[in-house]
Design a protein around this motif. Structure first.
Motif, PDB file in Angstrom:
ATOM      1  N   ALA A 194       0.832  -1.208   0.000  1.00 22.33           N
ATOM      2  CA  ALA A 194       0.000   0.000   0.000  1.00 22.33           C
ATOM      3  C   ALA A 194       0.864   1.255   0.000  1.00 22.33           C
ATOM      4  O   ALA A 194       0.566   2.230  -0.704  1.00 22.33           O
ATOM      5  CB  ALA A 194      -0.929  -0.007   1.211  1.00 22.33           C
TER       6      ALA A 194
ATOM      7  N   SER B 298       0.956   3.892  -3.124  1.00 18.75           N
ATOM      8  CA  SER B 298       0.651   5.314  -2.918  1.00 18.75           C
ATOM      9  C   SER B 298       1.807   6.194  -3.364  1.00 18.75           C
ATOM     10  O   SER B 298       1.603   7.233  -4.003  1.00 18.75           O
ATOM     11  CB  SER B 298       0.344   5.574  -1.436  1.00 18.75           C
ATOM     12  OG  SER B 298      -0.764   4.837  -1.003  1.00 18.75           O
TER      13      SER B 298
ATOM     14  N   SER C 190       1.599   8.673  -6.670  1.00 17.47           N
ATOM     15  CA  SER C 190       1.784  10.098  -6.408  1.00 17.47           C
ATOM     16  C   SER C 190       2.903  10.673  -7.269  1.00 17.47           C
ATOM     17  O   SER C 190       2.764  11.758  -7.855  1.00 17.47           O
ATOM     18  CB  SER C 190       2.089  10.322  -4.923  1.00 17.47           C
ATOM     19  OG  SER C 190       2.252  11.688  -4.629  1.00 17.47           O
TER      20      SER C 190
ATOM     21  N   GLY D 155      -2.740   9.549  -4.943  1.00 17.62           N
ATOM     22  CA  GLY D 155      -1.847   8.525  -4.414  1.00 17.62           C
ATOM     23  C   GLY D 155      -2.452   7.806  -3.227  1.00 17.62           C
ATOM     24  O   GLY D 155      -2.405   6.571  -3.130  1.00 17.62           O
ATOM     25  N   ALA D 156      -3.034   8.570  -2.298  1.00 17.03           N
ATOM     26  CA  ALA D 156      -3.659   7.972  -1.119  1.00 17.03           C
ATOM     27  C   ALA D 156      -4.868   7.124  -1.507  1.00 17.03           C
ATOM     28  O   ALA D 156      -5.113   6.067  -0.904  1.00 17.03           O
ATOM     29  CB  ALA D 156      -4.076   9.067  -0.140  1.00 17.03           C
ATOM     30  N   THR D 157      -5.606   7.576  -2.515  1.00 21.29           N
ATOM     31  CA  THR D 157      -6.770   6.811  -2.983  1.00 21.29           C
ATOM     32  C   THR D 157      -6.342   5.459  -3.537  1.00 21.29           C
ATOM     33  O   THR D 157      -6.998   4.432  -3.302  1.00 21.29           O
ATOM     34  CB  THR D 157      -7.534   7.598  -4.067  1.00 21.29           C
ATOM     35  OG1 THR D 157      -7.966   8.845  -3.519  1.00 21.29           O
ATOM     36  CG2 THR D 157      -8.742   6.816  -4.561  1.00 21.29           C
ATOM     37  N   ALA D 158      -5.222   5.435  -4.274  1.00 21.75           N
ATOM     38  CA  ALA D 158      -4.705   4.170  -4.813  1.00 21.75           C
ATOM     39  C   ALA D 158      -4.378   3.200  -3.682  1.00 21.75           C
ATOM     40  O   ALA D 158      -4.720   2.010  -3.737  1.00 21.75           O
ATOM     41  CB  ALA D 158      -3.466   4.432  -5.664  1.00 21.75           C
ATOM     42  N   GLY D 159      -3.726   3.714  -2.633  1.00 24.45           N
ATOM     43  CA  GLY D 159      -3.414   2.866  -1.481  1.00 24.45           C
ATOM     44  C   GLY D 159      -4.662   2.399  -0.761  1.00 24.45           C
ATOM     45  O   GLY D 159      -4.746   1.248  -0.316  1.00 24.45           O
TER      46      GLY D 159
ATOM     47  N   ILE E 209      -0.604   4.879   3.915  1.00 27.35           N
ATOM     48  CA  ILE E 209      -0.904   5.345   2.552  1.00 27.35           C
ATOM     49  C   ILE E 209      -0.730   6.860   2.425  1.00 27.35           C
ATOM     50  O   ILE E 209      -0.301   7.356   1.380  1.00 27.35           O
ATOM     51  CB  ILE E 209      -2.314   4.908   2.100  1.00 27.35           C
ATOM     52  CG1 ILE E 209      -3.401   5.465   3.023  1.00 27.35           C
ATOM     53  CG2 ILE E 209      -2.401   3.400   2.038  1.00 27.35           C
ATOM     54  CD1 ILE E 209      -4.815   5.094   2.599  1.00 27.35           C
TER      55      ILE E 209
ATOM     56  N   SER F  62       1.935   8.688  -0.189  1.00 28.20           N
ATOM     57  CA  SER F  62       1.522   9.657  -1.211  1.00 28.20           C
ATOM     58  C   SER F  62       2.157  11.024  -0.973  1.00 28.20           C
ATOM     59  O   SER F  62       2.503  11.729  -1.927  1.00 28.20           O
ATOM     60  CB  SER F  62      -0.008   9.787  -1.232  1.00 28.20           C
ATOM     61  OG  SER F  62      -0.509  10.251  -0.001  1.00 28.20           O
TER      62      SER F  62
END
Length: 359
Positions: A10, A14, A18, A59-63, A191, A195
């Motif tokens: 994760a 992230s 990012s 980036g945080a959303t991906a994690g 995460i 990011s």
């Protein structure tokens, strides 16, 4: 809920997302006018793209999509975060008034605490008596979220400053959460740290993009939420001190700014050039030196918070005492040198001699 391998994946996801998305964010900001114009209180001298918070968010959303079991548990937080992001985007484009931003922050915070993300009672030390906060738990929750959100936003004055201080604070919170078994907090901080570090590749001096209010408000909001979750539901008087120690730099910089503006009969929201980072630059520190100095101070407070939680009662009191004395010494020393011309000139001369000797 998740293994260490999941946390590593994760974090890397992230971080990479990012880093990959930020060049596109820069192009987007320039094309659609999300730029920061230089003025008397800013250190940059040219137009800068300033919607870098989108890179941190994506980036945080991906994690979070990888750690997707958290989503059903956090939907009120995500809803409040959406309000914060919308406010930040509009501010980065149109520069909203302080009142509008403040109202939006209250709405976001109210959404979160309405769904029971708050502190129900406080346990007094030396006894088992509990003080139930009742309706005040919601007031305290909203106040904390809004206060920390603005504290992070107010220190966003130099390249990489707010992002770096946020990473240090979140790392401290993550360490404490891991020690205490709060794995939801660990998941969120992992995460967010990933990011934010990814974004810092483009945000550290000399920056190619600013995080803007989109990033500063989002990070402040997230830090306020995860620090609340670390205290979740029940705390002692002493545990309330922990997030304050971790966030000492932004909290006390904001507090001193409010006091300063009241004494000068200014609006609390009125900008100035007397924040800690402004003072350090006035004292002759370079842009990079100022940021690294504040990083070091933030790391000290983060370490102090960890020591505080692992200490005996008297050890905890000693840590609080040292922290308060250090805050006062830093404030007095920086304020005195920055406002007293003979001292300021002498300090600059000393620094110049030191730099010359290093060469």
């Amino acid at each position: 809920m998740y293994t260490i391998i999941d946390y590593i994946i994760a974090f890397v996801l992230s971080l990479v997302v990012s880093i990959a998305i930020t060049p596109f964010t820069i192009k987007f900001a320039k094309k659609f006018g999300f730029v920061d114009k230089p003025d008397y209180r800013k250190v940059h001298t040219e137009l800068m793209p300033r919607i870098g918070g989108l890179s941190i968010l994506i980036g945080a959303t991906a994690g979070l999509l990888y750690l997707n079991k958290l989503i059903p548990l956090l939907w009120p937080v995500l809803l409040g975060g959406a309000v914060i992001i919308i406010i930040g985007i509009f501010d980065d484009k149109y520069t909203l008034s302080a009142k509008v931003k403040f109202l939006g922050q209250i709405v976001a915070a109210s959404i979160v605490v309405a769904f029971d993300f708050n502190i129900d009672f406080i346990t007094l030390p030396f006894m088992e008596e509990r003080i139930y906060l009742g309706p005040f738990s919601y007031v305290i929750g909203v106040f904390w979220i809004v206060a920390i959100t603005n504290a992070i936003n107010l220190i966003d004055g130099l390249d990489g400053l707010a992002s770096g201080v946020s990473v240090i604070a979140m790392t401290s919170i993550m360490s404490l959460a891991a020690l205490n078994g709060h794995f939801i907090v660990v998941s969120l901080t992992v995460i967010l740290i990933g990011s934010t570090i990814g974004f810092m590749f483009f945000n550290f001096h000399p920056a190619k993009i600013f995080m803007g209010d989109t990033g500063a408000l989002f990070l402040g909001y997230c830090i306020s939420i995860i620090s609340l979750m670390g205290l979740y539901k029940s705390v002692t008087i002493f545990s309330l001190v922990v997030p304050i120690i971790i966030l000492a730099v932004p909290i006390f910089d904001t507090l001193f700014a409010i006091i300063r503006r009241i004494l000068n009969k200014q609006k609390i929201s009125a900008p100035d050039k007397s924040h800690l980072h402004h003072r350090l630059i006035t004292m002759g520190f370079s842009h990079r030196e100022t940021v690294l100095t504040i990083y070091a101070i933030s790391a000290f407070f983060g370490l102090a918070a960890i020591i505080f939680t692992r200490s005996t009662l008297w050890g905890s009191i000693a840590v609080i005492t040292v922290v308060l004395i250090l805050i006062q010494v830093i404030a007095e020393l920086v304020g005195l040198i920055g406002s007293h011309k003979p001292l300021l000139n002498a300090f600059k001369k000393m620094r110049a001699n030191m730099n010359q000797s290093y060469k």
